[in-house]
Scaffold this motif. Structure first.
Motif, PDB file in Angstrom:
ATOM      1  N   VAL A   1     -15.163  10.160  12.103  1.00 18.84           N
ATOM      2  CA  VAL A   1     -13.363  10.718  12.876  1.00 18.84           C
ATOM      3  C   VAL A   1     -12.925   9.061  13.078  1.00 18.84           C
ATOM      4  O   VAL A   1     -11.335   9.174  12.467  1.00 18.84           O
ATOM      5  CB  VAL A   1     -13.764  11.673  13.721  1.00 18.84           C
ATOM      6  N   SER A   2     -13.497   8.526  13.380  1.00 18.91           N
ATOM      7  CA  SER A   2     -12.895   7.125  13.455  1.00 18.91           C
ATOM      8  C   SER A   2     -12.438   6.292  12.723  1.00 18.91           C
ATOM      9  O   SER A   2     -11.925   5.457  12.574  1.00 18.91           O
ATOM     10  CB  SER A   2     -13.317   6.116  14.531  1.00 18.91           C
ATOM     11  N   CYS A   3     -13.489   6.585  11.282  1.00 16.16           N
ATOM     12  CA  CYS A   3     -13.400   5.667  10.418  1.00 16.16           C
ATOM     13  C   CYS A   3     -12.336   6.310   9.366  1.00 16.16           C
ATOM     14  O   CYS A   3     -12.288   5.770   8.381  1.00 16.16           O
ATOM     15  CB  CYS A   3     -14.685   5.221  10.058  1.00 16.16           C
ATOM     16  N   SER A   4     -12.093   7.440   9.823  1.00 15.27           N
ATOM     17  CA  SER A   4     -11.194   8.071   8.428  1.00 15.27           C
ATOM     18  C   SER A   4     -10.299   7.396   7.876  1.00 15.27           C
ATOM     19  O   SER A   4      -9.802   8.373   6.771  1.00 15.27           O
ATOM     20  CB  SER A   4     -11.456   9.515   8.750  1.00 15.27           C
ATOM     21  N   LYS A   5      -9.417   6.907   9.216  1.00 18.75           N
ATOM     22  CA  LYS A   5      -7.969   6.291   9.244  1.00 18.75           C
ATOM     23  C   LYS A   5      -8.147   5.065   7.908  1.00 18.75           C
ATOM     24  O   LYS A   5      -8.673   4.493   7.724  1.00 18.75           O
ATOM     25  CB  LYS A   5      -7.710   5.569   9.654  1.00 18.75           C
ATOM     26  N   THR A   6      -6.951   5.462   6.313  1.00 20.28           N
ATOM     27  CA  THR A   6      -6.886   4.455   6.041  1.00 20.28           C
ATOM     28  C   THR A   6      -5.837   3.247   5.539  1.00 20.28           C
ATOM     29  O   THR A   6      -6.324   2.428   5.647  1.00 20.28           O
ATOM     30  CB  THR A   6      -6.143   5.050   4.388  1.00 20.28           C
ATOM     31  N   ILE A   7      -5.336   3.705   6.969  1.00 20.50           N
ATOM     32  CA  ILE A   7      -4.617   2.146   7.178  1.00 20.50           C
ATOM     33  C   ILE A   7      -5.694   1.404   7.950  1.00 20.50           C
ATOM     34  O   ILE A   7      -5.623  -0.001   7.939  1.00 20.50           O
ATOM     35  CB  ILE A   7      -3.907   2.906   8.003  1.00 20.50           C
TER      36      ILE A   7
ATOM     37  N   ILE B   1      -2.162   6.586   2.500  1.00 17.25           N
ATOM     38  CA  ILE B   1      -1.275   5.931   4.347  1.00 17.25           C
ATOM     39  C   ILE B   1      -0.176   6.677   4.441  1.00 17.25           C
ATOM     40  O   ILE B   1       0.107   7.268   5.373  1.00 17.25           O
ATOM     41  CB  ILE B   1      -0.920   4.272   3.894  1.00 17.25           C
ATOM     42  N   VAL B   2       0.462   6.888   3.013  1.00 21.33           N
ATOM     43  CA  VAL B   2       1.508   7.976   3.407  1.00 21.33           C
ATOM     44  C   VAL B   2       1.634   9.496   3.095  1.00 21.33           C
ATOM     45  O   VAL B   2       2.360   9.723   4.429  1.00 21.33           O
ATOM     46  CB  VAL B   2       2.705   7.496   1.944  1.00 21.33           C
ATOM     47  N   GLU B   3       0.740   9.240   2.447  1.00 20.81           N
ATOM     48  CA  GLU B   3       0.809  11.030   2.806  1.00 20.81           C
ATOM     49  C   GLU B   3       0.383  11.750   4.152  1.00 20.81           C
ATOM     50  O   GLU B   3       0.116  12.943   4.037  1.00 20.81           O
ATOM     51  CB  GLU B   3      -0.227  11.349   1.053  1.00 20.81           C
ATOM     52  N   LYS B   4      -1.269  11.033   4.600  1.00 18.95           N
ATOM     53  CA  LYS B   4      -1.266  11.188   6.007  1.00 18.95           C
ATOM     54  C   LYS B   4      -0.926  10.581   6.925  1.00 18.95           C
ATOM     55  O   LYS B   4      -0.788  11.103   8.300  1.00 18.95           O
ATOM     56  CB  LYS B   4      -2.776  10.230   6.077  1.00 18.95           C
ATOM     57  N   LYS B   5       0.646  10.324   6.455  1.00 17.71           N
ATOM     58  CA  LYS B   5       1.380  10.399   7.720  1.00 17.71           C
ATOM     59  C   LYS B   5       0.745   9.293   8.653  1.00 17.71           C
ATOM     60  O   LYS B   5       1.269   9.331   9.801  1.00 17.71           O
ATOM     61  CB  LYS B   5       2.000  11.448   8.804  1.00 17.71           C
ATOM     62  N   GLU B   6       0.359   8.035   7.845  1.00 15.74           N
ATOM     63  CA  GLU B   6      -0.284   6.656   9.027  1.00 15.74           C
ATOM     64  C   GLU B   6       0.910   5.752   8.606  1.00 15.74           C
ATOM     65  O   GLU B   6       1.192   5.022  10.045  1.00 15.74           O
ATOM     66  CB  GLU B   6      -1.503   6.524   8.186  1.00 15.74           C
ATOM     67  N   ALA B   7       1.846   5.678   7.743  1.00 16.58           N
ATOM     68  CA  ALA B   7       2.781   4.800   7.788  1.00 16.58           C
ATOM     69  C   ALA B   7       3.876   5.355   7.472  1.00 16.58           C
ATOM     70  O   ALA B   7       3.736   6.025   6.707  1.00 16.58           O
ATOM     71  CB  ALA B   7       2.230   3.712   7.647  1.00 16.58           C
ATOM     72  N   ASP B   8       4.535   5.455   7.473  1.00 15.02           N
ATOM     73  CA  ASP B   8       5.701   5.686   5.903  1.00 15.02           C
ATOM     74  C   ASP B   8       5.986   5.190   5.194  1.00 15.02           C
ATOM     75  O   ASP B   8       5.690   3.871   4.975  1.00 15.02           O
ATOM     76  CB  ASP B   8       7.284   5.338   7.112  1.00 15.02           C
ATOM     77  N   THR B   9       6.909   5.229   4.304  1.00 13.72           N
ATOM     78  CA  THR B   9       7.041   4.507   3.081  1.00 13.72           C
ATOM     79  C   THR B   9       7.833   3.332   3.322  1.00 13.72           C
ATOM     80  O   THR B   9       7.332   2.557   2.620  1.00 13.72           O
ATOM     81  CB  THR B   9       7.904   4.944   2.220  1.00 13.72           C
ATOM     82  N   THR B  10       8.519   3.276   4.098  1.00 14.48           N
ATOM     83  CA  THR B  10       8.564   1.455   4.484  1.00 14.48           C
ATOM     84  C   THR B  10       8.268   0.697   4.382  1.00 14.48           C
ATOM     85  O   THR B  10       7.325  -0.208   4.420  1.00 14.48           O
ATOM     86  CB  THR B  10      10.104   1.953   5.248  1.00 14.48           C
ATOM     87  N   ASP B  11       7.081   0.622   5.421  1.00  9.27           N
ATOM     88  CA  ASP B  11       5.532   0.310   6.274  1.00  9.27           C
ATOM     89  C   ASP B  11       4.854  -0.099   4.766  1.00  9.27           C
ATOM     90  O   ASP B  11       4.412  -0.734   4.788  1.00  9.27           O
ATOM     91  CB  ASP B  11       5.095   0.868   7.110  1.00  9.27           C
ATOM     92  N   ALA B  12       4.651   1.046   4.048  1.00  8.38           N
ATOM     93  CA  ALA B  12       4.104   1.141   2.655  1.00  8.38           C
ATOM     94  C   ALA B  12       4.711   0.328   1.841  1.00  8.38           C
ATOM     95  O   ALA B  12       3.876  -0.770   1.200  1.00  8.38           O
ATOM     96  CB  ALA B  12       3.662   2.123   1.424  1.00  8.38           C
ATOM     97  N   VAL B  13       6.147   0.096   1.706  1.00  8.46           N
ATOM     98  CA  VAL B  13       6.471  -0.567   1.231  1.00  8.46           C
ATOM     99  C   VAL B  13       6.458  -2.942   1.589  1.00  8.46           C
ATOM    100  O   VAL B  13       6.185  -3.779   1.040  1.00  8.46           O
ATOM    101  CB  VAL B  13       8.323  -1.237   0.439  1.00  8.46           C
ATOM    102  N   ILE B  14       7.020  -2.801   2.925  1.00  4.24           N
ATOM    103  CA  ILE B  14       6.127  -3.815   3.566  1.00  4.24           C
ATOM    104  C   ILE B  14       5.147  -4.288   3.192  1.00  4.24           C
ATOM    105  O   ILE B  14       4.565  -5.527   2.950  1.00  4.24           O
ATOM    106  CB  ILE B  14       6.678  -3.326   5.086  1.00  4.24           C
ATOM    107  N   ILE B  15       3.216  -3.447   3.093  1.00  8.07           N
ATOM    108  CA  ILE B  15       2.461  -3.556   2.991  1.00  8.07           C
ATOM    109  C   ILE B  15       2.880  -4.280   1.423  1.00  8.07           C
ATOM    110  O   ILE B  15       1.946  -5.373   1.458  1.00  8.07           O
ATOM    111  CB  ILE B  15       1.399  -2.933   3.251  1.00  8.07           C
ATOM    112  N   ALA B  16       2.894  -3.927   0.365  1.00  5.39           N
ATOM    113  CA  ALA B  16       2.882  -4.271  -0.627  1.00  5.39           C
ATOM    114  C   ALA B  16       3.631  -5.487  -1.102  1.00  5.39           C
ATOM    115  O   ALA B  16       2.938  -6.488  -1.286  1.00  5.39           O
ATOM    116  CB  ALA B  16       3.486  -3.205  -1.920  1.00  5.39           C
ATOM    117  N   MET B  17       4.700  -5.525  -0.144  1.00  4.76           N
ATOM    118  CA  MET B  17       5.712  -6.979  -0.741  1.00  4.76           C
ATOM    119  C   MET B  17       4.811  -8.137  -0.138  1.00  4.76           C
ATOM    120  O   MET B  17       4.836  -9.731  -0.629  1.00  4.76           O
ATOM    121  CB  MET B  17       6.780  -6.709   0.540  1.00  4.76           C
TER     122      MET B  17
END
Length: 87
Positions: A18-24, A40-56
């Protein structure tokens, strides 16, 4: 005694799963980044903006030669959100 050990082992395994199941919290991988960010976005661990920030940030890190191996997506996001250091 053996039954108690078995119950503890099962509880520990469940807790670790359970503790290791977070993709983020997964370590950055160039091979799986697209799938990881989508998850990460599908599981709502972060929003789309955060995903873009990570990618950038990852693109910027590659351009500057910063090593991201061993860092989690959460660590990358936190670092990307830090204000730029003033020179």
């Amino acid at each position: 005694m053996k039954k108690t050990f078995s119950i503890l082992a099962i509880a520990a395994f469940t807790l670790l799963t359970v503790s290791c199941s977070k993709t983020i919290e997964k370590k950055y991988s160039e091979e799986t980044i697209k799938e990881d960010l989508k998850e990460i976005v599908e599981k709502k661990e972060a929003d789309t903006t955060d995903a873009v920030i990570i990618a950038m940030y990852i693109v910027q890190a590659k351009a500057t030669g910063e090593k991201l191996e061993g860092k989690t997506y959460k660590e990358i996001l936190d670092k990307a959100k830090q204000p730029a250091e003033r020179k």
